[in-house]
Design an enzyme around this catalytic site. Structure first.
Site, short mmCIF file in Angstrom:
data_model
loop_
_atom_site.label_atom_id
_atom_site.label_comp_id
_atom_site.label_asym_id
_atom_site.label_seq_id
_atom_site.Cartn_x
_atom_site.Cartn_y
_atom_site.Cartn_z
N GLY A 151 0.82 -1.19 0.00
CA GLY A 151 0.00 0.00 0.00
C GLY A 151 0.86 1.25 0.00
O GLY A 151 2.05 1.21 0.30
N CYS A 152 0.23 2.38 -0.31
CA CYS A 152 0.98 3.63 -0.40
C CYS A 152 1.49 4.06 0.97
O CYS A 152 2.68 4.38 1.13
CB CYS A 152 0.12 4.71 -1.05
SG CYS A 152 -1.53 4.88 -0.34
#
Lengths: 343, 343, 343, 343
Positions: free
Chosen positions: A147-148
């Site tokens: 994920g970011c």
């Protein structure tokens, strides 16, 4: 290498197209979108009107014939269903969704509020953070792209855990993201007039990236890690800044810690340690870089780590291509050395 | 009441003019600017071209004749010099700069890197946070208007300290501000193209608002408080969001803590406790409100407090007028009940 | 081909560095800045901290030895002095300033309010708009790279003049630009807080790009052209939109005019005719594209042409590289086919 | 005066609430929203959480009992149905939608693509531009509040038509608006990530404000007026700038024309003529002002008029309250003299 992108109408999908188009070894063979099948790419993305692609229906058999590598940029739950079918056809899968990031299916079900993928596939999946888990990625056939927020957080945090420098029980992660992090979702809270000139926290009572951060952090810490993580929405398109706070276990100077980071990331072409000034999101805009700065507060004995990425690049599509490069034995930087766009 | 504004060409000064113009008991008698004396107000501030004021030179004797109340919105160090002269003439002084906020002159000199005002005047000055120190303000003749970050921080923090709910030794304050917080300073780092689409921390190694926060916190905590405080610059004009993290000393639910805040601020017309959703800066834009939200994380035992203000209003000019109202015995809300401008 | 960039600390200079770094035939040999000589590139441009360049003093003799191609991204007047010296050494010069765009030195002096370059050099210079003047550019040694507004305007306007479709005496050009168009000038009017949430016209009484537009327009029109041109400053970093209005001389449909544009720009890789929807600046962000849309208003008999570019790319550095490609006989798109960055 | 607002969940509705709350003669008696009936106001508008209103169902009979004045801030077509019922009850109606602005029902049906209100009511309605049609407004019971673009356009244009200064056959109106002009519509094209850092024209082939502008212009011109009008969407929340271009019929200087505007608007408290510099949208933000600047281009004999308003104030809610003031014989500025919010 013939490549298919599934879920190509989101921002992450558009960024993948941009990167694949400029990559020396990847060829865009199929653009798949169930919601816009039959449309020209330029209808969804006028900025790509110089490219003559058309979105196709999802057809696993056809993918089997026309592509070797599949990027999934799909909403939660979709990849969990499609990936076993694609793997059954021997395709290399890089999944940009959260479906294969957590090893523990129950944790996924708690945080994502939906059914997890089968344990067998969760076990096969490799967490695709190349700076830390390159050995596993090199031989993986199912790569769970991080994920970011976890990407920015872990690149800043793991060196401290590896070197046992902080008390991981008092970790605070204050995260700030541009609006593309929410995707192209049509929702009142994401309208320009609501977001512009506004700063607000969200999901204060729990974000699904928390268990992902803790899982990777525990591998390095060798101990349970429980983080306080609060994300904030910032009125800008791209960029994540994670500000990480923790008490240090021993006395270090800022300079000593910076040297440690320099050593840890000596061979990482996308991590830039900021020795003068502080990281800023614009300095990585449009690029695959992660800039990291550090400050030891001698008054309090706490350390602050500041880590920035472009959420659509190092936080999504760029890292996915980096994983493909690593898996295929290509240069780590193939197709990824665009300088940031400034201003 | 005849009022003079000194330092009226900055953003805080312009906001004071806007508020005084709409105030039932204040009259703008003198606009003083050493840098633009002789200019029409509309040259510095075209948005006020319907008002026919001219900036005047600083002339203490003339102020003595023409004004009863003086707001100082001057750069650091100026107020420290002017205030004793104004007080000698018996004027009521409300100082928006940092010159009289710290009781300890040495601390001022350490953090501001300039000479402190004389101890006598530091001792006379009252810290103008009306929700907490109303008794002192009612009789004060020299009111030190709090800084923007301290205002947002202390309104969120003091209830927890007063009720001994947190371990104040592990306080983390992650603060975010719009760009007007930096004033109208002409500097490359504040150009539109540098700030827009950019998020960055600044003064990570020490901000002058730290001792101000600690001084007020210690009054409520009855113990030493040392905070980790990192400010960030957000691409928007107005608004501050402070995210405050601390470990709780006992088990409370979010609801219990919210009730405590409701009680503490029951009679505070400008504090709004957010029970559903989270605070956002836009919800207070252009107003004197401070919105506060709270979340207790049961996984970790930590509390998060989220506090937002408009930095030019509750963080500067609005609070200054609120202090004038309190000091003069007028209604707390006189001239200050504008609803926020949305969107 | 060894390349020097003079005036490399402005936004146009930084964009040139980004493009040269990714170009297959260009090599960055010298970065010259008189104001920051001796500094590392990353001090002026932290986003380029992965590149290890240092700014050098201006030394014409050294350029003679180390570079073959020189890009000048200098303030008005500088190039007028340096170019003759560089040409005397046989260097190929591409000038991004306005010093060599106007053939008539008196016109330059009227509009720029400074002394023009010698007539000899004005005569030698070729106006570098590749889509229209390719033949001349191919053999030019001094290329005057067009201004950002003229580029967007002329690409939209020249087809209409060439085909005698409009009455050029009633041309209205309403131009809008992002803030990077003003360069990195440290000026109060360009501060974030002044520009953000603000839209304003400027230089309503005369912009130096007017004679440049008229000069090129007259070549195609074969008649005097006098335009009404008003530029506006838009709160965004990059992008120009020119809205052009003129009465048509005969009846045409929108479709007919679009076909004409398609034909005119059939072989122009950077011009994209927009047949569905309207151009938008974001669709060309970070790229060398110019998107053009057209509408014939049958109620009034007037045509509207809408033309967008990225002012730092097709409006400056991108076009400069395009001119280098053309002059050197390289592929027109060499180093320039980045897809736009969206969003 | 007891007031009802119908359609109170849009931005115009929220602005009406803000203004009524601060108005000396208006009292908010009913907030009506069919989509959110039963909800607290603060659910739709957290910035108003200090106000304790609840949205009510639409009930014409109840309005009959509880309100004297009704503001309609409803989508197209709704007011056309409700107004006759409200008028039948003798209510004073101020309609912020376009349903009663055009005298010619067929024109409405052409431009709005829906059925017009009955001719009887179209005939009764008075066009509520107070600076020009005050006599009619003073006695009107159904006031059609002008559109945002027509307000800014007409205030700039009508003086020129009244004084026969321009050739109205060659009028070009290039209009630019902030995003609140589109309302709170949940649409992909209005998402932050799509609008931010983007400038784009829209409705180039026809905007429903065209006949409204032409209808009012013809009253002053005494001749047919056909305008070229192109609106553009600007990445900011509030503000409209209209740039108007026309050939002058005789020679005038800029100064002469400015004096004419000064005279025309001598008694208009909300029109400010800009004699030095140019109008900017931020200078009227949050206020009911319209700032107008003028430039005569002696090279071409054309005039440029620049007119700015806050689209939610003078372009909607502010003008509606101004109409109420005029109709009721209150001071023109009652409840409307807030200074603009800057920055």
């Amino acid at each position: 290498m013939k490549t298919a992108v599934i879920g190509s109408t989101g921002y992450g999908g558009a960024e993948l197209i941009r990167l694949i188009e400029g990559h020396p070894h990847l060829e865009l063979a199929m653009l798949i979108s169930t919601s816009q099948a039959g449309d020209a790419l330029s209808q969804a993305y006028p900025h790509l009107r110089h490219l003559a692609y058309t979105f196709q229906e999802l057809d696993i058999a056809q993918i089997g014939q026309e592509a070797e590598l599949v990027f999934l940029a799909t909403p939660p739950g979709v990849s969990g269903e499609l990936t076993p079918q694609l793997r059954a056809q021997g395709k290399l899968v890089i999944d940009l969704s959260g479906d294969f990031r957590l090893k523990d299916g129950r944790s996924y079900e708690d945080w994502y509020n939906r059914k997890a993928a089968p344990d067998k596939w969760l076990a096969e999946a490799v967490y695709g953070l190349p700076e830390w888990f390159a050995e596993e990625i090199r031989t993986a056939d199912l790569i769970a792209n991080p994920g970011c927020y976890p990407t920015a957080t872990l690149l800043g945090l793991l060196p401290l855990l590896q070197h046992r420098m902080i008390d991981q029980r008092a970790l605070v992660i204050d995260a700030k993201s541009g609006v593309t992090g929410a995707g192209r979702k049509v929702d009142q809270s994401l309208l320009f007039s609501e977001v512009n000139e506004n700063l607000r926290p969200y999901k204060v009572d729990g974000h699904q990236h928390i268990p992902e951060i803790e899982q990777a952090a525990e591998r390095l810490a060798g101990a349970e890690v429980r983080v306080r993580f609060v994300p904030h929405l910032v009125p800008m398109n791209r960029g994540i800044l994670v500000s990480l706070y923790a008490p240090m276990l021993h006395k270090y100077t800022t300079t000593e810690v910076l040297h440690m980071y320099e050593e840890v990331y000596e061979d990482a072409p996308f991590v830039r340690i900021v020795e003068s000034g502080w990281p800023s999101t614009k300095a990585v805009q449009g690029s695959n870089f992660c800039d990291i700065g550090v400050h030891v507060d001698e008054r309090t004995g706490w350390i602050t780590v500041l880590s920035v990425i472009d959420n659509l690049m190092k936080g999504a599509a760029g890292q996915a291509v980096q994983n493909a490069n690593l898996r295929m034995g290509w240069a780590a930087t193939a197709g990824l050395m665009q300088s940031p766009l400034f201003p």
